[in-house]
Design an enzyme around this catalytic site. Structure first.
Site, PDB file in Angstrom:
ATOM      1  N   TYR A   1      -3.450  -9.847  15.785  1.00 18.42           N
ATOM      2  CA  TYR A   1      -2.469  -9.508  16.681  1.00 18.42           C
ATOM      3  C   TYR A   1      -2.026 -10.390  18.052  1.00 18.42           C
ATOM      4  O   TYR A   1      -1.336 -10.379  18.675  1.00 18.42           O
ATOM      5  CB  TYR A   1      -2.475  -7.969  17.159  1.00 18.42           C
TER       6      TYR A   1
ATOM      7  N   CYS B   1      -0.132   4.081   1.842  1.00 16.14           N
ATOM      8  CA  CYS B   1      -0.483   5.192   2.859  1.00 16.14           C
ATOM      9  C   CYS B   1       0.636   5.810   3.838  1.00 16.14           C
ATOM     10  O   CYS B   1       0.554   6.420   4.628  1.00 16.14           O
ATOM     11  CB  CYS B   1      -1.770   4.889   3.317  1.00 16.14           C
TER      12      CYS B   1
ATOM     13  N   LYS C   1     -11.989  -7.890   5.900  1.00 19.06           N
ATOM     14  CA  LYS C   1     -11.172  -6.958   6.840  1.00 19.06           C
ATOM     15  C   LYS C   1     -12.212  -5.736   6.971  1.00 19.06           C
ATOM     16  O   LYS C   1     -12.736  -5.041   5.923  1.00 19.06           O
ATOM     17  CB  LYS C   1     -10.148  -6.472   6.247  1.00 19.06           C
TER      18      LYS C   1
ATOM     19  N   CYS D   1       0.821  -1.120  -0.090  1.00 16.33           N
ATOM     20  CA  CYS D   1      -0.202   0.112   0.028  1.00 16.33           C
ATOM     21  C   CYS D   1       0.767   1.220  -0.099  1.00 16.33           C
ATOM     22  O   CYS D   1       2.148   1.127   0.143  1.00 16.33           O
ATOM     23  CB  CYS D   1      -0.879   0.139   1.196  1.00 16.33           C
TER      24      CYS D   1
ATOM     25  N   LYS E   1     -12.379  -4.684   1.839  1.00 15.53           N
ATOM     26  CA  LYS E   1     -11.898  -3.876   2.977  1.00 15.53           C
ATOM     27  C   LYS E   1     -12.693  -2.946   3.280  1.00 15.53           C
ATOM     28  O   LYS E   1     -12.908  -2.027   2.268  1.00 15.53           O
ATOM     29  CB  LYS E   1     -10.541  -3.522   2.442  1.00 15.53           C
TER      30      LYS E   1
HETATM   31  C1  PBG Z   1      -3.306   0.033   4.887  1.00 22.30           C
HETATM   32  C2  PBG Z   1      -3.689  -0.920   5.892  1.00 22.30           C
HETATM   33  C3  PBG Z   1      -4.633  -0.426   7.081  1.00 22.30           C
HETATM   34  C4  PBG Z   1      -4.548  -1.651   7.667  1.00 22.30           C
HETATM   35  C5  PBG Z   1      -4.058  -2.735   7.056  1.00 22.30           C
HETATM   36  N1  PBG Z   1      -3.507  -2.044   5.915  1.00 22.30           N
HETATM   37  C6  PBG Z   1      -5.046   0.879   7.379  1.00 22.30           C
HETATM   38  C7  PBG Z   1      -5.962   1.444   6.809  1.00 22.30           C
HETATM   39  O1  PBG Z   1      -6.496   1.038   5.636  1.00 22.30           O
HETATM   40  O2  PBG Z   1      -6.452   2.561   7.151  1.00 22.30           O
HETATM   41  C8  PBG Z   1      -5.240  -1.626   8.876  1.00 22.30           C
HETATM   42  C9  PBG Z   1      -5.157  -2.915   9.962  1.00 22.30           C
HETATM   43  C10 PBG Z   1      -5.488  -2.858  11.283  1.00 22.30           C
HETATM   44  O3  PBG Z   1      -6.188  -2.049  11.682  1.00 22.30           O
HETATM   45  O4  PBG Z   1      -4.921  -3.667  12.026  1.00 22.30           O
HETATM   46  N2  PBG Z   1      -3.803   0.441   3.900  1.00 22.30           N
HETATM   47 ZN    ZN Z   2      -3.269   2.097   2.719  1.00 23.58          ZN
END
Ligand code: PBG
Ligand code: ZN
Length: 328
Positions: free
Chosen positions: A314, A123, A249, A121, A196
């Site tokens: 986790y 971000c 997710k 990703c 997601k």
């Molecule tokens: C990145 C990503 C995120 C998570 C996994 N990959 C955060 C988001 O999309 O804001 C979240 C995982 C978690 O909350 O444990 N895109």
């Molecule tokens: Zn991301």
């Protein structure tokens, strides 16, 4: 079958009987443990929002992988926190980026003993914190695909066993699959974050990954929580594009989506029990609302009962340790 001839309580009389008719088992074999690696001088920095979880340096993460293996957990999912962020998230596809360095170090030390999956990703690497290239305040889909494919390739070149795109751009599974195949990496599976949702439960993760969007939110690319039929379309698309594993997710608030997907698709299913699920259980247990172990086992088993083959959690190390002690 009805009372008084049939008495369901007969088979609940003691643990031996209950054990014989138990329908769902939890085993560390299906668990994946998320790890955060950061370009920093400290070896380990705890994350306040997720007691028990830390960010690690490349050196520090090796010790953490030792513990993961010690607990009998076969796989990790690697997230990177770079030193510098920029507009196009160049740290994500830098051959010497933090994830690439960490994967090389982990593979050099542990080889085949650990399955290394990388989160793909943007971000964590972009200055604006969005999961792609921003143009006029909107995340541009097709520009982002190129960078995601490049990132995935650099992860695989560093030794990643599997890549997991989490950005929710349209077409990214195909873009990544084509890129990997072009380079002869046709044996590396893609686990797609297919459904997601734009969930509040990622809050603690954003502290861990330092990836909070600097403006707006992720609702123009992540899914709208009320929708489940749309999730089936997302999954079908990703399978068509070549995904090997489909992920849903978050997990606990979306068990219905998971069980629908289980009925409909004949492909390995993963569920990500996200940071907010972890924190809810940790904090509530710490306040004495319930027993931590029972809450972890019950919630993780529910994800399996709903249909997950693979669970990203986790709590993986704890579950693995309980399995070893035979107290699961
Ligand atoms: C990145 C990503 C995120 C998570 C996994 N990959 C955060 C988001 O999309 O804001 C979240 C995982 C978690 O909350 O444990 N895109
Ligand atoms: Zn991301």
């Amino acid at each position: 079958m009805r009372y008084p001839t049939y008495r369901p309580r007969r088979m609940r009389k003691n643990e031996k009987l209950r054990g014989m008719v138990r329908e769902t088992a939890l085993s560390p074999d299906c668990l994946v443990y998320p790890v955060f690696v950061k370009e920093m001088s400290e070896r380990e920095v705890p994350i306040d929002a997720m007691p028990g979880i830390s960010q690690f340096s490349v050196d520090g993460v090796l010790g953490e992988v030792d513990k993961v293996l010690e607990a009998g957990v076969p796989a990790i999912l690697v997230f990177g926190v770079p030193e510098k962020k920029d507009e196009t998230g160049s740290g994500a596809y830098d051959k010497n980026g933090i994830v690439q360095q960490a994967v090389r170090a982990i593979k050099a030390r542990f080889g085949e003993d650990i399955l290394v999956i990388t989160d793909v990703c943007m971000c964590e690497y972009t200055s604006h914190g969005h999961c792609g290239v921003v143009k006029d305040g909107y995340v541009d889909n097709d520009e982002t695909l190129k960078l995601l494919a490049k990132s995935a390739l650099t992860h695989v070149m560093a030794g990643a066993d599997m890549v997991a795109p989490s950005d929710m751009m349209d077409g990214r599974v195909r873009a990544i699959r084509e890129m990997l195949d072009l380079h002869g990496d046709y044996n590396v599976p893609v686990m797609s974050y297919a459904a997601k949702y734009a969930s509040c439960l990622y809050g603690p993760f954003r502290e861990a990954a330092e990836s909070t969007p600097q403006f707006g939110d992720r609702r123009s690319y992540q899914m709208d929580p009320p929708n489940s039929r749309e999730a089936m379309r997302e999954i079908a698309l990703d399978i068509e594009e070549g995904a090997d594993i489909i992920m849903i997710k978050p997990a606990l608030l979306y068990l219905d989506v998971l069980s629908q997907a289980r009925e409909r698709f004949n492909i390995p299913l993963a569920a990500y029990s996200v940071s907010g699920e972890y924190s809810m259980i940790r904090f509530a247990a710490a306040k004495g609302s319930f027993d931590l172990k029972r809450a972890v086992i019950e919630s993780t088993t529910s994800i399996r009962r709903a249909g997950a083959d693979i669970i990203i959690t986790y709590f993986a190390k704890e579950i693995g340790t309980w399995a070893k002690e035979r107290t699961l």
